[in-house]
Design a protein around this motif. Structure first.
Motif, PDB file in Angstrom:
ATOM      1  N   TRP A 258       0.846  -1.193   0.000  1.00 30.79           N
ATOM      2  CA  TRP A 258       0.000   0.000   0.000  1.00 30.79           C
ATOM      3  C   TRP A 258       0.880   1.242   0.000  1.00 30.79           C
ATOM      4  O   TRP A 258       2.068   1.189   0.347  1.00 30.79           O
ATOM      5  N   LYS A 259       0.287   2.362  -0.424  1.00 31.26           N
ATOM      6  CA  LYS A 259       0.994   3.637  -0.356  1.00 31.26           C
ATOM      7  C   LYS A 259      -0.031   4.761  -0.304  1.00 31.26           C
ATOM      8  O   LYS A 259      -1.189   4.599  -0.704  1.00 31.26           O
ATOM      9  N   ALA A 260       0.402   5.898   0.200  1.00 35.72           N
ATOM     10  CA  ALA A 260      -0.431   7.107   0.230  1.00 35.72           C
ATOM     11  C   ALA A 260       0.366   8.236  -0.420  1.00 35.72           C
ATOM     12  O   ALA A 260       1.498   8.509  -0.024  1.00 35.72           O
ATOM     13  N   THR A 261      -0.230   8.859  -1.432  1.00 38.98           N
ATOM     14  CA  THR A 261       0.443   9.922  -2.179  1.00 38.98           C
ATOM     15  C   THR A 261      -0.249  11.252  -1.912  1.00 38.98           C
ATOM     16  O   THR A 261      -1.460  11.383  -2.151  1.00 38.98           O
ATOM     17  N   PRO A 262       0.478  12.247  -1.408  1.00 38.91           N
ATOM     18  CA  PRO A 262      -0.159  13.557  -1.190  1.00 38.91           C
ATOM     19  C   PRO A 262      -0.525  14.222  -2.516  1.00 38.91           C
ATOM     20  O   PRO A 262       0.223  14.146  -3.489  1.00 38.91           O
ATOM     21  N   VAL A 263      -1.688  14.840  -2.552  1.00 41.97           N
ATOM     22  CA  VAL A 263      -2.175  15.530  -3.744  1.00 41.97           C
ATOM     23  C   VAL A 263      -2.412  16.984  -3.374  1.00 41.97           C
ATOM     24  O   VAL A 263      -3.157  17.287  -2.440  1.00 41.97           O
ATOM     25  N   GLY A 264      -1.759  17.861  -4.137  1.00 47.00           N
ATOM     26  CA  GLY A 264      -1.919  19.275  -3.830  1.00 47.00           C
ATOM     27  C   GLY A 264      -3.261  19.817  -4.293  1.00 47.00           C
ATOM     28  O   GLY A 264      -4.001  20.406  -3.520  1.00 47.00           O
ATOM     29  N   PHE A 265      -3.546  19.600  -5.578  1.00 46.98           N
ATOM     30  CA  PHE A 265      -4.769  20.173  -6.129  1.00 46.98           C
ATOM     31  C   PHE A 265      -5.312  19.253  -7.212  1.00 46.98           C
ATOM     32  O   PHE A 265      -4.546  18.601  -7.932  1.00 46.98           O
ATOM     33  N   ASN A 266      -6.624  19.214  -7.344  1.00 45.53           N
ATOM     34  CA  ASN A 266      -7.248  18.460  -8.419  1.00 45.53           C
ATOM     35  C   ASN A 266      -6.896  19.077  -9.773  1.00 45.53           C
ATOM     36  O   ASN A 266      -6.591  20.275  -9.865  1.00 45.53           O
ATOM     37  N   GLU A 267      -6.990  18.257 -10.824  1.00 46.80           N
ATOM     38  CA  GLU A 267      -6.743  18.785 -12.162  1.00 46.80           C
ATOM     39  C   GLU A 267      -7.833  19.765 -12.580  1.00 46.80           C
ATOM     40  O   GLU A 267      -7.567  20.720 -13.304  1.00 46.80           O
ATOM     41  N   PHE A 268      -9.065  19.518 -12.108  1.00 51.93           N
ATOM     42  CA  PHE A 268     -10.192  20.379 -12.478  1.00 51.93           C
ATOM     43  C   PHE A 268     -10.952  20.805 -11.227  1.00 51.93           C
ATOM     44  O   PHE A 268     -11.024  20.070 -10.236  1.00 51.93           O
ATOM     45  N   ILE A 269     -11.520  21.987 -11.277  1.00 52.17           N
ATOM     46  CA  ILE A 269     -12.641  22.344 -10.410  1.00 52.17           C
ATOM     47  C   ILE A 269     -13.761  22.785 -11.351  1.00 52.17           C
ATOM     48  O   ILE A 269     -13.578  22.816 -12.577  1.00 52.17           O
ATOM     49  N   TYR A 270     -14.922  23.159 -10.788  1.00 56.23           N
ATOM     50  CA  TYR A 270     -16.086  23.399 -11.635  1.00 56.23           C
ATOM     51  C   TYR A 270     -16.850  24.636 -11.173  1.00 56.23           C
ATOM     52  O   TYR A 270     -17.041  24.863  -9.974  1.00 56.23           O
ATOM     53  N   GLU A 271     -17.269  25.423 -12.175  1.00 56.24           N
ATOM     54  CA  GLU A 271     -18.212  26.522 -11.944  1.00 56.24           C
ATOM     55  C   GLU A 271     -19.608  25.990 -12.207  1.00 56.24           C
ATOM     56  O   GLU A 271     -19.833  25.192 -13.120  1.00 56.24           O
ATOM     57  N   ILE A 272     -20.554  26.427 -11.413  1.00 55.55           N
ATOM     58  CA  ILE A 272     -21.951  26.087 -11.677  1.00 55.55           C
ATOM     59  C   ILE A 272     -22.808  27.282 -11.259  1.00 55.55           C
ATOM     60  O   ILE A 272     -22.504  27.956 -10.264  1.00 55.55           O
ATOM     61  N   GLY A 273     -23.846  27.570 -12.051  1.00 54.94           N
ATOM     62  CA  GLY A 273     -24.603  28.764 -11.716  1.00 54.94           C
ATOM     63  C   GLY A 273     -25.900  28.916 -12.474  1.00 54.94           C
ATOM     64  O   GLY A 273     -26.408  27.975 -13.101  1.00 54.94           O
ATOM     65  N   ASN A 274     -26.398  30.135 -12.426  1.00 51.88           N
ATOM     66  CA  ASN A 274     -27.702  30.442 -12.980  1.00 51.88           C
ATOM     67  C   ASN A 274     -27.755  30.270 -14.497  1.00 51.88           C
ATOM     68  O   ASN A 274     -28.820  30.000 -15.058  1.00 51.88           O
ATOM     69  N   GLU A 275     -26.605  30.441 -15.191  1.00 54.01           N
ATOM     70  CA  GLU A 275     -26.604  30.353 -16.650  1.00 54.01           C
ATOM     71  C   GLU A 275     -27.095  29.000 -17.153  1.00 54.01           C
ATOM     72  O   GLU A 275     -27.561  28.880 -18.282  1.00 54.01           O
ATOM     73  N   SER A 276     -27.010  27.952 -16.326  1.00 54.50           N
ATOM     74  CA  SER A 276     -27.488  26.625 -16.725  1.00 54.50           C
ATOM     75  C   SER A 276     -28.613  26.135 -15.829  1.00 54.50           C
ATOM     76  O   SER A 276     -28.910  24.943 -15.817  1.00 54.50           O
ATOM     77  N   GLY A 277     -29.216  27.062 -15.085  1.00 51.69           N
ATOM     78  CA  GLY A 277     -30.236  26.633 -14.137  1.00 51.69           C
ATOM     79  C   GLY A 277     -29.651  25.793 -13.018  1.00 51.69           C
ATOM     80  O   GLY A 277     -30.337  24.946 -12.445  1.00 51.69           O
ATOM     81  N   TRP A 278     -28.385  26.019 -12.692  1.00 49.88           N
ATOM     82  CA  TRP A 278     -27.670  25.290 -11.640  1.00 49.88           C
ATOM     83  C   TRP A 278     -27.616  23.786 -11.908  1.00 49.88           C
ATOM     84  O   TRP A 278     -27.612  22.975 -10.985  1.00 49.88           O
ATOM     85  N   SER A 279     -27.562  23.416 -13.181  1.00 51.72           N
ATOM     86  CA  SER A 279     -27.603  21.984 -13.512  1.00 51.72           C
ATOM     87  C   SER A 279     -26.391  21.483 -14.278  1.00 51.72           C
ATOM     88  O   SER A 279     -26.155  20.280 -14.332  1.00 51.72           O
ATOM     89  N   GLU A 280     -25.618  22.392 -14.897  1.00 56.31           N
ATOM     90  CA  GLU A 280     -24.497  21.946 -15.730  1.00 56.31           C
ATOM     91  C   GLU A 280     -23.190  22.558 -15.246  1.00 56.31           C
ATOM     92  O   GLU A 280     -22.972  23.762 -15.367  1.00 56.31           O
ATOM     93  N   PRO A 281     -22.287  21.740 -14.673  1.00 56.64           N
ATOM     94  CA  PRO A 281     -21.001  22.285 -14.226  1.00 56.64           C
ATOM     95  C   PRO A 281     -20.072  22.550 -15.406  1.00 56.64           C
ATOM     96  O   PRO A 281     -20.070  21.822 -16.390  1.00 56.64           O
ATOM     97  N   HIS A 282     -19.299  23.621 -15.308  1.00 49.64           N
ATOM     98  CA  HIS A 282     -18.335  23.979 -16.337  1.00 49.64           C
ATOM     99  C   HIS A 282     -16.933  23.824 -15.767  1.00 49.64           C
ATOM    100  O   HIS A 282     -16.606  24.422 -14.741  1.00 49.64           O
ATOM    101  N   PRO A 283     -16.052  23.044 -16.416  1.00 50.30           N
ATOM    102  CA  PRO A 283     -14.733  22.787 -15.851  1.00 50.30           C
ATOM    103  C   PRO A 283     -13.789  23.975 -15.972  1.00 50.30           C
ATOM    104  O   PRO A 283     -13.846  24.743 -16.934  1.00 50.30           O
ATOM    105  N   LEU A 284     -12.918  24.091 -14.985  1.00 54.44           N
ATOM    106  CA  LEU A 284     -11.780  25.002 -15.037  1.00 54.44           C
ATOM    107  C   LEU A 284     -10.537  24.141 -14.863  1.00 54.44           C
ATOM    108  O   LEU A 284     -10.431  23.377 -13.901  1.00 54.44           O
ATOM    109  N   HIS A 285      -9.600  24.242 -15.779  1.00 53.27           N
ATOM    110  CA  HIS A 285      -8.408  23.400 -15.742  1.00 53.27           C
ATOM    111  C   HIS A 285      -7.329  24.050 -14.879  1.00 53.27           C
ATOM    112  O   HIS A 285      -7.110  25.252 -14.935  1.00 53.27           O
TER     113      HIS A 285
END
Length: 638
Positions: A258-285
């Motif tokens: 077994w091993k544990a690898t530290p991860v600083g940050f995900n490759e993506f996060i996501y914006e979500i909002g009124n432009e899609s009725g709060w239903s469609e996330p948009h990725p940020l790389h």
């Protein structure tokens, strides 16, 4: 004993090199001829099922060998055992090397701990200090054996300091994504780092042990990086990494590592909002340093979250306004609403800040236009989700920038554009199509391709012709092409009839329409066998199909009210009907509707063309649509 050791060396060489080599007893020998021997019925006694999980000795009993019916004075009997197509040494007491048996089962069936039926035969060899000879082989018999391997469950759950050592808790699930654990024994889990930066201790509870005792847990072995089953050992320990936001935990269930690898940050996060009725996330790389960006169409309030498919750990506004501010994971209001439009959205998770910049222009600038003082504005391609420019440029350097300003600009390499990156290189003068992708679904990148203008024709090619027949689509000079053909299976488009250079493939859509790319991709999906109007918009990299359910003859002979159906002849590529009810004016139309109709002359039928005219008589009509670039009808009087 010396003789036996020397003989075993000779036997191993003999088994490996000439297992099926039998000496002819009639041939002269350098030693006295031993008597020929044989295995009598019952001379091999099988054993009960062998469970290699419970055997720790180097040797394992696989059978009992009773001496053959004859012996040879001065010769020493030895044995080999054949398992399937492999041969191994067998001791006179019926034991063989445990590792050999384990490896044979692994190679043939894998390590699933179930009993395997292994067909075996035993061969007798006799020899002295001079020679060895195989004298007899037993009848086949079956060895039943279970390979050494743990029972691996479908899932395990972390029980430790981050969930109060509650072994009924299912928050942190370790899985191999549902595969066969004996084919894919790698189980993975991502857990968050502690907020106070402390170490994490844990064990792994099997699914069958949730809420019960601890006897089946995975526990840390004395050797670092290894583990034991059945709670045989101590707690696993992850020493805190001050820069970690998460830890990726990996267990190899067969190697028991077994091993544990530290991860600083995900490759993506996501914006979500009124432009899609709060239903469609948009990725940020992200760039690996906690900084994320993408150009996103916004309309109203919005927020950010780490996962596309759930709201766990989402980030809201802590302070600021619609143009920028700070973020919190402790709950708060949405980011202030913005007017509809494109915005360059930036998030820095290390600093927990956000910035929102309205996009008034994205442009190319550089020596490719003679000097670094003139922007070439790009337009947004809705279908390809990119910014695009078609320009004649000179060899030289260039970059991309936002709003005719250097505060936000991109350079580097075509495949990986970064803020303030190095100038990009254009190797030669020419007309180019340049497309810039900053939509967050991957690193910002661009494509630079020769712009040959809009050719007169494009071609469809696909399964209906065995990928060997190119069907011509006629252009209108503005990048739009059309043709009518029978389709049956997948297909694609290309600008040349005789080669595949710069062909267009599918990006997204459905069975009858979709966006295209000239950067490589799958074929367009099968729309179902049938005759179609094929529309290609090369200017916007998009295609659509309209199925032609029917083509009919209609005219004054039936009061322009009743369609005379035609039949599509696949092998001839034409629509056909024979009738004696035609005289006067007539036309052809599709799907019993005037949206698609053809008139004009027999050799040049066009959309909405004038009516054709015939004297009374019996005629055979053969209508060719998209034949050699035009539409025509062959009318034969009967």
């Amino acid at each position: 004993m010396t003789k036996k050791i020397l003989f075993m060396i000779a036997l191993v060489a003999s088994v490996a090199a000439c297992t099926d080599d039998y000496k002819d007893w009639a041939q002269p020998q350098t030693v006295p001829q031993p008597a020929k021997v044989s295995f009598a019925d019952g001379s091999i006694t099988t054993v009960s099922t062998i469970d290699l999980n419970s055997i720790t000795d180097e040797l394992v009993q696989v059978c009992t060998v009773n001496a053959p019916t004859a012996s040879a004075e001065g010769f020493y009997p030895y044995y080999s055992i054949q398992l399937g197509d492999q041969t191994f040494s067998l001791n006179t007491d019926g034991t063989m090397n445990r590792a050999d048996l384990q490896n044979y089962i692994d190679s043939k069936w894998g390590r699933r701990p179930v009993a395997r039926d292994i067909e075996a035969t035993v061969s007798m060899w006799i020899g002295n200090d001079v020679t060895t000879v195989k004298t007899a082989t037993s009848a086949p018999f079956i060895i039943k054996a279970v390979p050494q391997a743990p029972v691996i469950e479908a899932a395990y759950y972390l029980t430790g300091s981050i969930n109060g050592w509650d072994n009924a808790d299912t928050t942190y699930k370790l899985t191999n994504d549902g595969g066969d654990p004996y084919e894919n024994p790698i189980f993975k889990l991502r857990i968050p780092a502690t907020e106070d930066g402390s170490n994490i201790e844990f064990k792994m509870t099997p699914e069958s042990g949730l809420g019960g005792d601890w006897s089946g847990c995975l526990a840390a072995a004395a050797e670092e990086g290894r583990f034991n089953y059945d709670n045989n050992g101590g707690n696993f320990l992850i020493t805190a990494d001050p820069d970690a936001l998460f830890y990726d935990i990996t267990f190899d269930m067969l190697d028991q590592t077994w091993k544990a690898t530290p991860v600083g940050f995900n490759e993506f996060i996501y914006e979500i909002g009124n432009e899609s009725g709060w239903s469609e996330p948009h990725p940020l790389h992200g760039n690996g340093l906690g900084q994320y960006g993408a150009i996103i169409y916004l309309n109203g309030e919005f927020k950010f979250k780490p996962n596309a498919d759930n709201w766990d750990g989402d980030w809201e506004k802590a302070s600021g306004d619609a143009t920028g501010g700070t973020l919190t994971a402790d709950g708060g209001p949405n980011v202030d609403g913005v007017e509809p439009g494109f915005y360059y959205v930036q998030v820095d998770l290390k600093e927990m800040t956000y910035k929102v910049t309205p996009v008034t222009s994205i442009s190319i600038i550089g020596s490719v236009r003679g000097a670094w003082d003139t922007d070439v504005d790009m337009t947004y391609n809705e279908i390809m989700k990119c910014w695009e420019a078609r320009e004649t440029l000179s060899a030289g350097e260039f970059k991309f920038r936002l709003n005719h300003d250097w505060s936000i600009n991109w350079g580097g390499t075509l495949d990986d554009l970064v803020h303030d990156g190095a100038n990009l290189q254009l190797p030669a003068d020419g007309a180019y199509v340049i497309r810039l992708f900053i939509n967050g679904d991957g690193p910002a990148h661009c494509t630079v391709k020769d712009d040959t203008g809009y050719p007169d024709f494009f071609y469809e090619i696909g399964n209906e012709g065995g990928w060997g027949i190119s069907h011509l689509l006629t252009g209108n000079g503005n990048g739009q092409y059309q043709g009518y053909y029978y389709l049956d299976g997948e297909f694609k488009f290309k600008p040349s009839a005789d080669n595949w250079d710069n062909d267009l493939e599918y990006v997204s859509g459905d069975a009858t329409s979709g966006s295209l790319t000239d950067g490589g991709g799958p074929n367009c999906p099968d729309p179902g066998a049938g005759f179609y109007q094929i529309n290609l918009d090369f200017a916007n990299m998009f295609y659509s199909l309209q199925k032609i359910e029917s083509i009919s003859l209609i005219g004054g002979f039936n009061g322009w009210s009743e369609d005379l159906e035609m039949t599509y002849i696949v092998n001839d590529g034409c629509w056909e009907v024979t009738t004696d009810a035609v005289s006067g004016e007539f036309k052809f139309r599709a799907n019993h509707d005037w949206a698609i109709n053809w008139g004009g002359t027999e050799n040049d039928l066009t959309q909405d063309g004038p009516n054709l005219n015939l004297e009374p008589g019996t005629y055979k009509f053969q209508l060719y649509i998209s034949y050699a670039g035009n539409n025509k009808v062959v009318i034969t009087k009967q």
